[in-house]
Design a protein around this motif. Structure first.
Motif, mmCIF file in Angstrom:
data_model
loop_
_atom_site.group_PDB
_atom_site.id
_atom_site.type_symbol
_atom_site.label_atom_id
_atom_site.label_comp_id
_atom_site.label_asym_id
_atom_site.label_seq_id
_atom_site.Cartn_x
_atom_site.Cartn_y
_atom_site.Cartn_z
ATOM 1 N N MET A 216 -3.059 35.067 -88.636
ATOM 2 C CA MET A 216 -4.499 34.970 -88.660
ATOM 3 C C MET A 216 -4.992 33.932 -87.651
ATOM 4 S SD MET A 216 -6.862 35.020 -91.951
ATOM 5 C CE MET A 216 -7.804 33.557 -92.225
ATOM 6 N N LEU A 217 -4.263 32.837 -87.511
ATOM 7 C CA LEU A 217 -4.659 31.806 -86.553
ATOM 8 C C LEU A 217 -4.617 32.358 -85.123
ATOM 9 C CD1 LEU A 217 -2.863 28.680 -88.039
ATOM 10 C CD2 LEU A 217 -5.298 29.249 -88.144
ATOM 11 N N ARG A 218 -3.611 33.172 -84.818
ATOM 12 C CA ARG A 218 -3.515 33.775 -83.488
ATOM 13 C C ARG A 218 -4.694 34.696 -83.234
ATOM 14 N NH1 ARG A 218 0.369 32.534 -79.524
ATOM 15 N NH2 ARG A 218 2.102 31.578 -80.584
ATOM 16 N N THR A 219 -5.074 35.457 -84.248
ATOM 17 C CA THR A 219 -6.206 36.371 -84.107
ATOM 18 C C THR A 219 -7.495 35.593 -83.876
ATOM 19 O OG1 THR A 219 -5.117 38.019 -85.479
ATOM 20 C CG2 THR A 219 -7.503 38.207 -85.251
ATOM 21 N N ASP A 220 -7.708 34.559 -84.669
ATOM 22 C CA ASP A 220 -8.909 33.731 -84.490
ATOM 23 C C ASP A 220 -8.935 33.098 -83.103
ATOM 24 O OD1 ASP A 220 -9.693 34.366 -87.047
ATOM 25 O OD2 ASP A 220 -9.071 32.452 -87.929
ATOM 26 N N ALA A 221 -7.791 32.597 -82.659
ATOM 27 C CA ALA A 221 -7.718 31.991 -81.325
ATOM 28 C C ALA A 221 -8.001 33.046 -80.256
ATOM 29 C CB ALA A 221 -6.343 31.367 -81.103
ATOM 30 N N GLY A 222 -7.468 34.247 -80.445
ATOM 31 C CA GLY A 222 -7.713 35.320 -79.491
ATOM 32 C C GLY A 222 -9.187 35.665 -79.392
ATOM 33 N N HIS A 223 -9.857 35.747 -80.533
ATOM 34 C CA HIS A 223 -11.299 36.041 -80.519
ATOM 35 C C HIS A 223 -12.085 34.912 -79.861
ATOM 36 C CE1 HIS A 223 -11.464 39.841 -82.596
ATOM 37 N NE2 HIS A 223 -10.667 39.382 -83.536
ATOM 38 N N GLY A 224 -11.703 33.686 -80.162
ATOM 39 C CA GLY A 224 -12.390 32.549 -79.553
ATOM 40 C C GLY A 224 -12.237 32.538 -78.044
ATOM 41 N N LEU A 225 -11.041 32.804 -77.575
ATOM 42 C CA LEU A 225 -10.800 32.824 -76.126
ATOM 43 C C LEU A 225 -11.487 34.006 -75.452
ATOM 44 C CD1 LEU A 225 -7.097 31.740 -76.267
ATOM 45 C CD2 LEU A 225 -8.885 30.557 -74.958
ATOM 46 N N LEU A 226 -11.541 35.141 -76.131
ATOM 47 C CA LEU A 226 -12.239 36.298 -75.564
ATOM 48 C C LEU A 226 -13.734 36.015 -75.464
ATOM 49 C CD1 LEU A 226 -11.883 39.155 -74.453
ATOM 50 C CD2 LEU A 226 -12.102 40.015 -76.804
ATOM 51 N N ALA A 227 -14.292 35.392 -76.480
ATOM 52 C CA ALA A 227 -15.709 35.012 -76.433
ATOM 53 C C ALA A 227 -15.952 33.990 -75.324
ATOM 54 C CB ALA A 227 -16.146 34.444 -77.783
ATOM 55 N N GLN A 228 -15.044 33.043 -75.186
ATOM 56 C CA GLN A 228 -15.174 32.044 -74.123
ATOM 57 C C GLN A 228 -15.076 32.701 -72.751
ATOM 58 O OE1 GLN A 228 -13.288 28.269 -74.881
ATOM 59 N NE2 GLN A 228 -12.515 28.212 -72.774
ATOM 60 N N TYR A 229 -14.194 33.699 -72.631
ATOM 61 C CA TYR A 229 -14.098 34.425 -71.360
ATOM 62 C C TYR A 229 -15.438 35.081 -71.030
ATOM 63 C CZ TYR A 229 -13.535 38.065 -68.015
ATOM 64 O OH TYR A 229 -13.744 38.862 -66.928
ATOM 65 N N HIS A 230 -16.063 35.695 -72.028
ATOM 66 C CA HIS A 230 -17.353 36.361 -71.780
ATOM 67 C C HIS A 230 -18.415 35.366 -71.320
ATOM 68 C CE1 HIS A 230 -16.418 40.447 -72.891
ATOM 69 N NE2 HIS A 230 -15.881 40.051 -74.031
ATOM 70 N N ARG A 231 -18.346 34.136 -71.816
ATOM 71 C CA ARG A 231 -19.315 33.114 -71.410
ATOM 72 C C ARG A 231 -18.997 32.514 -70.046
ATOM 73 N NH1 ARG A 231 -18.374 31.517 -76.633
ATOM 74 N NH2 ARG A 231 -17.170 29.738 -75.942
ATOM 75 N N MET A 232 -17.724 32.199 -69.808
ATOM 76 C CA MET A 232 -17.339 31.412 -68.636
ATOM 77 C C MET A 232 -16.689 32.227 -67.505
ATOM 78 S SD MET A 232 -18.418 28.562 -69.798
ATOM 79 C CE MET A 232 -17.827 27.359 -68.643
#
Length: 139
Positions: A1-17
């Motif tokens: 679950m932590l990997r999934t949450d980290a993946g979503h966070g990084l994907l969202a960050q990619y969309h922003r940055m």
């Protein structure tokens, strides 16, 4: 679950940055989450869906549309694990259809267009007319 949450966070960050390292790390996290998820685990379809989504974004970001076979295959695997009546089946169908339409636009494979049309038709028949999934399928 932590990997999934980290993946979503990084994907969202990619969309922003728009930092490709964030996208790569997102894919790595989703791949790891899938790798440790047993074949018969109820979260496997979600793990496949997450990985397919990140791989699709990667194809768009890098303009590697010939690589669309990978997210299409992974979305299809997720869909195969979400039978008719599953609450996440329509969103999976929608994402698979979008990916097929992107490949159709780049390669002109008529079967991609036909498969996407069938998937979208199913989504429109299932989803309430005011749902975001239904509206997206109409686009």
């Amino acid at each position: 679950m932590l990997r999934t949450d980290a993946g979503h966070g990084l994907l969202a960050q990619y969309h922003r940055m728009q930092n490709s390292n964030d996208l790569d790390q997102s894919i790595n996290h989703f791949q790891h989450a899938l790798d440790i998820c047993p074949v018969d685990h109820p979260c496997r379809p979600a793990a496949l869906f997450n990985l397919a989504t990140a791989k699709f974004v990667n194809c768009q970001a890098n303009e590697t549309y010939l690589d669309l076979d990978i997210p299409i295959s992974v979305f299809q695997d997720a869909l195969d694990l979400r039978p008719t009546g599953h609450p996440d089946r329509p969103i999976t169908q929608l994402h698979l259809a979008i990916t097929l339409l992107c490949r159709f636009a780049k390669r002109g494979i008529e079967s991609d267009h036909d498969a996407a049309k069938e998937l979208l038709s199913e989504v429109l028949n299932i989803c309430h007319a005011n749902s975001h999934i239904h509206r997206a399928a109409l686009l």
